[in-house]
Design a protein around this motif. Structure first.
Motif, short mmCIF file in Angstrom:
data_model
loop_
_atom_site.label_atom_id
_atom_site.label_comp_id
_atom_site.label_asym_id
_atom_site.label_seq_id
_atom_site.Cartn_x
_atom_site.Cartn_y
_atom_site.Cartn_z
N ALA A 265 7.31 13.44 -1.76
CA ALA A 265 6.04 12.86 -1.36
C ALA A 265 5.00 12.55 -2.49
CB ALA A 265 5.30 13.45 -0.45
N GLN A 266 4.87 13.71 -3.52
CA GLN A 266 3.91 13.72 -4.62
C GLN A 266 4.54 12.82 -5.59
OE1 GLN A 266 4.13 17.65 -5.55
NE2 GLN A 266 2.50 18.34 -4.06
N ARG A 267 5.73 12.99 -5.83
CA ARG A 267 6.22 11.92 -6.83
C ARG A 267 6.13 10.40 -6.43
NH1 ARG A 267 11.60 12.31 -6.05
NH2 ARG A 267 11.69 10.43 -5.29
N ALA A 268 6.38 10.15 -5.27
CA ALA A 268 6.29 8.56 -4.60
C ALA A 268 4.94 8.19 -4.74
CB ALA A 268 6.95 8.53 -2.90
N ALA A 269 3.90 9.14 -4.47
CA ALA A 269 2.35 8.82 -4.56
C ALA A 269 2.01 8.54 -6.12
CB ALA A 269 1.73 10.08 -3.88
N TRP B 176 -1.50 15.04 -4.95
CA TRP B 176 -2.38 16.29 -5.27
C TRP B 176 -2.09 17.59 -4.15
CZ3 TRP B 176 -3.02 14.52 -9.88
CH2 TRP B 176 -3.43 13.02 -9.78
N SER B 177 -1.40 17.15 -3.19
CA SER B 177 -1.17 18.21 -2.15
C SER B 177 -0.63 19.26 -2.62
CB SER B 177 -0.71 17.58 -0.80
OG SER B 177 0.58 17.12 -1.43
N GLU B 178 -0.77 20.64 -2.22
CA GLU B 178 -0.23 21.78 -2.77
C GLU B 178 0.93 21.81 -1.94
OE1 GLU B 178 -1.40 23.44 -5.09
OE2 GLU B 178 -3.06 22.07 -5.20
N ALA B 179 2.06 21.99 -2.98
CA ALA B 179 3.52 22.41 -2.42
C ALA B 179 3.58 23.74 -1.74
CB ALA B 179 4.45 22.25 -3.44
N SER C 132 -3.03 7.86 -4.55
CA SER C 132 -2.75 9.01 -5.38
C SER C 132 -2.90 10.17 -4.40
CB SER C 132 -3.43 9.08 -6.74
OG SER C 132 -4.72 9.46 -6.64
N ALA C 133 -3.51 10.14 -3.47
CA ALA C 133 -3.98 11.32 -2.54
C ALA C 133 -2.75 12.19 -2.27
CB ALA C 133 -4.55 10.82 -1.39
N PRO C 134 -1.49 11.51 -1.75
CA PRO C 134 -0.80 12.62 -1.58
C PRO C 134 -0.16 13.40 -2.78
CG PRO C 134 -0.24 10.69 -0.43
CD PRO C 134 -1.34 10.36 -1.35
N ASP D 22 0.75 -1.07 0.02
CA ASP D 22 -0.04 -0.01 0.10
C ASP D 22 0.79 1.24 0.12
OD1 ASP D 22 -2.48 -1.49 -0.02
OD2 ASP D 22 -2.67 -1.61 2.11
N LEU D 23 2.05 1.10 0.32
CA LEU D 23 2.82 2.50 0.31
C LEU D 23 3.56 2.70 -1.04
CD1 LEU D 23 4.26 4.61 1.85
CD2 LEU D 23 6.10 3.07 2.29
N THR D 24 3.79 1.58 -1.53
CA THR D 24 5.00 1.60 -2.97
C THR D 24 3.77 1.30 -4.13
OG1 THR D 24 5.61 -0.72 -2.72
CG2 THR D 24 7.04 1.09 -1.90
N GLY D 25 2.86 0.76 -3.96
CA GLY D 25 2.03 0.12 -5.09
C GLY D 25 2.65 -1.01 -5.92
N GLU D 26 3.88 -1.40 -5.45
CA GLU D 26 4.42 -2.72 -5.83
C GLU D 26 3.53 -3.81 -5.72
OE1 GLU D 26 8.34 -2.66 -4.18
OE2 GLU D 26 9.00 -1.19 -5.65
#
Length: 191
Positions: free
Chosen positions: A128-132, A188-191, A184-186, A48-52
């Motif tokens: 965090a955005q890239r990882a999500a 979309w967070s604003e930088a 994908s939620a993280p 659930d963290l990496t999507g792997e």
């Protein structure tokens, strides 16, 4: 002192339906129950963290501990300060980089740790955005790669187009959409 790392969670899917979700030992136990009555293809299990996608050994006597990527390597190393979590590894730099590092207070190791910590702090939101996005894409590719609109949804995900991404995946199976929204939620967070 750093906060403890949360226990990794997994999600298992039979086709497009989520059949188990939670901590690794609970998901494995649930899959063992299901496996004894299942006739179809084996479930797909995702971190659930990496999507792997993960391959789990569901045999009754198999180890349920986290995979090597999720736990500390128990092999003691001779270099570094293992009790403090310091592990020696190789870094390749140009001579001018080594010269600069060696002139820093505390030497190269201290300077590198400070640079890494500063970069981690400054770029935490972006990382965090890239990882999500990458986690959502890994999951999406494995389970929804043949669904209509996949390519456009992937483009929208990496372009940061939240509304368009949501529109493109809206017609997909409910459990897949829910998992993609969570992963994908993280992103979309604003930088």
């Amino acid at each position: 002192m750093p906060s403890p790392t949360p226990e990794p969670t997994l999600s298992a899917f039979a086709g497009f339906r989520r059949i188990a979700s939670g901590p690794r030992p609970e998901v494995i136990a649930r899959l063992r129950e299901i496996e004894s009555t299942a006739d179809g293809a084996p479930p797909l299990v995702f971190d659930d963290l990496t999507g792997e996608r993960l391959d789990l050994d569901l045999r009754a006597g198999a180890e349920t501990a986290p995979a090597p990527g999720h736990c500390d390597d128990p092999v003691a190393r001779g270099v570094g300060r293992p009790k403090l979590g310091v592990v020696a590894r190789e870094v390749t730099l140009l001579p001018r980089h080594w010269d600069w590092l060696n002139r820093q207070p505390g030497g190269a190791s201290v300077a590198l740790r400070k640079l890494v910590d500063e970069a981690r702090h400054v770029h935490a939101d972006r990382d965090a955005q890239r990882a999500a996005r990458e986690a959502a894409y890994r999951f999406m590719t494995a389970i929804a790669g043949d669904l209509p609109g996949f390519e456009e949804a992937a483009r929208a995900l990496f372009a940061g187009e939240r509304a368009r991404f949501g529109d493109l995946i809206a017609a997909w199976p409910e459990d897949v959409v829910e998992q993609l929204r969570r992963l994908s939620a993280p992103a979309w967070s604003e930088a």
